[in-house]
Design a protein around this motif. Structure first.
Motif, PDB file in Angstrom:
ATOM      1  N   ILE A   1     -38.182 104.018  43.306  1.00 34.83           N
ATOM      2  CA  ILE A   1     -36.884 104.577  42.910  1.00 34.83           C
ATOM      3  C   ILE A   1     -36.083 103.575  42.069  1.00 34.83           C
ATOM      4  O   ILE A   1     -36.207 102.371  42.235  1.00 34.83           O
ATOM      5  N   ALA A   2     -35.257 104.142  41.179  1.00 33.91           N
ATOM      6  CA  ALA A   2     -34.367 103.314  40.354  1.00 33.91           C
ATOM      7  C   ALA A   2     -33.096 103.033  41.140  1.00 33.91           C
ATOM      8  O   ALA A   2     -32.464 103.959  41.658  1.00 33.91           O
ATOM      9  N   ILE A   3     -32.728 101.773  41.256  1.00 39.20           N
ATOM     10  CA  ILE A   3     -31.481 101.416  41.936  1.00 39.20           C
ATOM     11  C   ILE A   3     -30.783 100.317  41.133  1.00 39.20           C
ATOM     12  O   ILE A   3     -31.380  99.296  40.787  1.00 39.20           O
TER      13      ILE A   3
ATOM     14  N   PHE B   1     -30.789  97.889  36.188  1.00 44.15           N
ATOM     15  CA  PHE B   1     -31.314  98.405  37.462  1.00 44.15           C
ATOM     16  C   PHE B   1     -32.724  97.885  37.709  1.00 44.15           C
ATOM     17  O   PHE B   1     -33.397  97.397  36.793  1.00 44.15           O
ATOM     18  N   ASN B   2     -33.150  97.981  38.962  1.00 45.39           N
ATOM     19  CA  ASN B   2     -34.520  97.650  39.358  1.00 45.39           C
ATOM     20  C   ASN B   2     -35.235  98.913  39.812  1.00 45.39           C
ATOM     21  O   ASN B   2     -34.598  99.889  40.231  1.00 45.39           O
ATOM     22  N   MET B   3     -36.558  98.883  39.779  1.00 43.71           N
ATOM     23  CA  MET B   3     -37.370  99.927  40.406  1.00 43.71           C
ATOM     24  C   MET B   3     -37.876  99.343  41.721  1.00 43.71           C
ATOM     25  O   MET B   3     -38.558  98.306  41.729  1.00 43.71           O
TER      26      MET B   3
ATOM     27  N   PHE C   1     -34.326  96.483  34.346  1.00 46.95           N
ATOM     28  CA  PHE C   1     -34.499  97.397  33.223  1.00 46.95           C
ATOM     29  C   PHE C   1     -33.136  97.902  32.736  1.00 46.95           C
ATOM     30  O   PHE C   1     -32.147  97.877  33.464  1.00 46.95           O
ATOM     31  N   GLY C   2     -33.162  98.429  31.517  1.00 47.79           N
ATOM     32  CA  GLY C   2     -32.028  99.190  31.001  1.00 47.79           C
ATOM     33  C   GLY C   2     -30.976  98.379  30.274  1.00 47.79           C
ATOM     34  O   GLY C   2     -31.032  97.156  30.205  1.00 47.79           O
TER      35      GLY C   2
ATOM     36  N   PHE D   1     -33.970 108.007  25.856  1.00 43.65           N
ATOM     37  CA  PHE D   1     -34.549 107.835  27.181  1.00 43.65           C
ATOM     38  C   PHE D   1     -33.549 107.028  28.001  1.00 43.65           C
ATOM     39  O   PHE D   1     -33.152 105.931  27.591  1.00 43.65           O
ATOM     40  N   LEU D   2     -33.183 107.575  29.141  1.00 43.20           N
ATOM     41  CA  LEU D   2     -32.164 106.875  29.928  1.00 43.20           C
ATOM     42  C   LEU D   2     -32.611 105.503  30.399  1.00 43.20           C
ATOM     43  O   LEU D   2     -31.808 104.598  30.532  1.00 43.20           O
ATOM     44  N   CYS D   3     -33.912 105.347  30.644  1.00 45.77           N
ATOM     45  CA  CYS D   3     -34.371 104.074  31.218  1.00 45.77           C
ATOM     46  C   CYS D   3     -34.302 102.926  30.218  1.00 45.77           C
ATOM     47  O   CYS D   3     -34.017 101.798  30.601  1.00 45.77           O
ATOM     48  N   LYS D   4     -34.585 103.207  28.933  1.00 43.33           N
ATOM     49  CA  LYS D   4     -34.591 102.083  27.991  1.00 43.33           C
ATOM     50  C   LYS D   4     -33.385 102.095  27.051  1.00 43.33           C
ATOM     51  O   LYS D   4     -32.924 101.040  26.650  1.00 43.33           O
ATOM     52  N   ASP D   5     -32.860 103.274  26.690  1.00 47.71           N
ATOM     53  CA  ASP D   5     -31.663 103.321  25.848  1.00 47.71           C
ATOM     54  C   ASP D   5     -30.403 103.236  26.712  1.00 47.71           C
ATOM     55  O   ASP D   5     -29.340 102.864  26.247  1.00 47.71           O
TER      56      ASP D   5
END
Ligand SMILES: Cc1cc2nc3c(=O)[nH]c(=O)nc-3n(C[C@H](O)[C@H](O)[C@H](O)COP(=O)(O)OP(=O)(O)OC[C@H]3O[C@@H](n4cnc5c(N)ncnc54)[C@H](O)[C@@H]3O)c2cc1C
Length: 285
Positions: free
Chosen positions: A64-66, A53-55, A107-108, A263-267
């Motif tokens: 926002i995360a999309i 995803f991108n911010m 990310f992610g 962490f949802l954003c990195k894991d």
């Protein structure tokens, strides 16, 4: 001197300037926003894996995360499929083509396309959950010979909520079995009615022990989909879910998207089911 964006290509805090190259209505309350980098050197370097995803940053409004919904091999723009939820998404939906905004990413974690090689794959999407799966579909079909049987089960509340319908025939022609079902429909609808789990229950699986499932949609849908997959003989280690939570920094520092010990954003956002099974059904996590 190199421009700053190129000098710090991996600075996760750096929002790159992007411009809207196309806006299209997709389904009621959902639009597709294509973005191009202002700096061609950044565009050249930018790559993503299916499921990342991108911010997206709108100055004065928020970030926002999309998920990225374009084909990872497509280099001319990056697509995002966005539901109007609140302040930022609504304001973004009203911007005209040509408007500038900021983009950090990608990310992610990503869908396990490497693990899919030599195996059958079932993709299960609910509503806008098809958006983060679309890059995986493009990737699997671009390398069709690497994979076994490919099935995609798409569910929506009603026919008007189905995304990317104009692509279904091409996906079928490329070797993806596309199954579509809706919760409710009027007499114009000639397809299946019912939940994605009903389709999964009846799906012919030639080798469940060698099949992976990738699923994205409402958490309750993913929960029932994984239970059905396990009942059908898939192992918990071969099931992948995509989770969403409110997110801020996207690099595991702020703690907004903490999910149990992860962490949802990195894991995440994509997790192997057996690694989150014990916390998936805990409310407010
Ligand atoms: C990894 C990731 C990928 C995402 N991909 C997409 C995507 O491809 N398309 C898309 O439309 N949305 C996606 N989202 C959700 C998107 O980030 C939120 O809808 C957005 O932040 C809402 O911002 P807003 O200012 O418009 O609404 P707000 O005013 O912030 O919120 C409006 C409502 O939405 C709820 N909300 C806010 N963020 C989230 C969230 N992350 N999950 C669930 N509910 C939320 C709020 O609690 C509130 O009820 C993703 C979220 C994450 C974490």
């Amino acid at each position: 001197m190199k421009p700053a964006a190129t000098a710090h290509p991996h600075n996760p805090w750096l929002a790159h300037a992007v411009r809207i190259s196309r806006m299209a209505a997709a389904t009621p309350g959902v639009f597709i926003c294509d973005l191009v980098f202002q700096d061609s050197a950044v565009a050249e370097e930018y790559t993503f894996a299916p499921g990342q995803f991108n911010m997206l940053y709108l100055p004065g409004l928020g970030e926002i995360a999309i998920s990225i919904s374009s084909d990872p091999d497509q280099r001319d723009c990056i697509s995002h499929t966005i539901r109007e939820a609140g302040n930022v998404t609504r304001a973004l939906g009203e911007l005209p083509v040509g408007s500038a905004l900021g983009l950090r990413g990608p990310f992610g974690s990503s869908w396990p396309t490497e693990n899919c090689i030599g195996r059958d794959v079932v993709l299960v999407a609910g509503g806008i959950g098809l958006a983060p799966l679309r890059p995986a579909i493009c990737h699997l079909l671009a390398h069709r010979e690497r994979y076994g049987e490919l099935n995609l089960i798409i569910g929506a509340r009603e026919p008007s909520g189905l995304l990317y319908t104009t692509e279904f025939d091409a996906w079928r022609a490329d070797g993806l079995n596309v199954h579509v079902t809706v919760d409710r429909a009027n007499s114009d609808w000639h397809g299946a009615i019912g939940m994605v789990t009903n389709v999964l229950d009846r799906l012919w699986l030639r080798q469940p022990e060698n099949t992976l499932m990738l699923t994205c949609g409402p958490e309750v849908m993913m929960w029932y989909a994984v239970q059905m997959a396990i009942r059908r003989g898939l192992s918990p280690e071969s099931l992948y879910v995509s989770l969403e939570r409110n997110m801020n920094c996207a690099i595991g520092l702020c703690g907004h998207c903490q999910f149990g010990p992860q962490f949802l954003c990195k894991d995440g956002p994509i997790f192997r089911y057996d690694r989150v099974a014990s916390i998936l059904k805990v409310d407010d996590l």
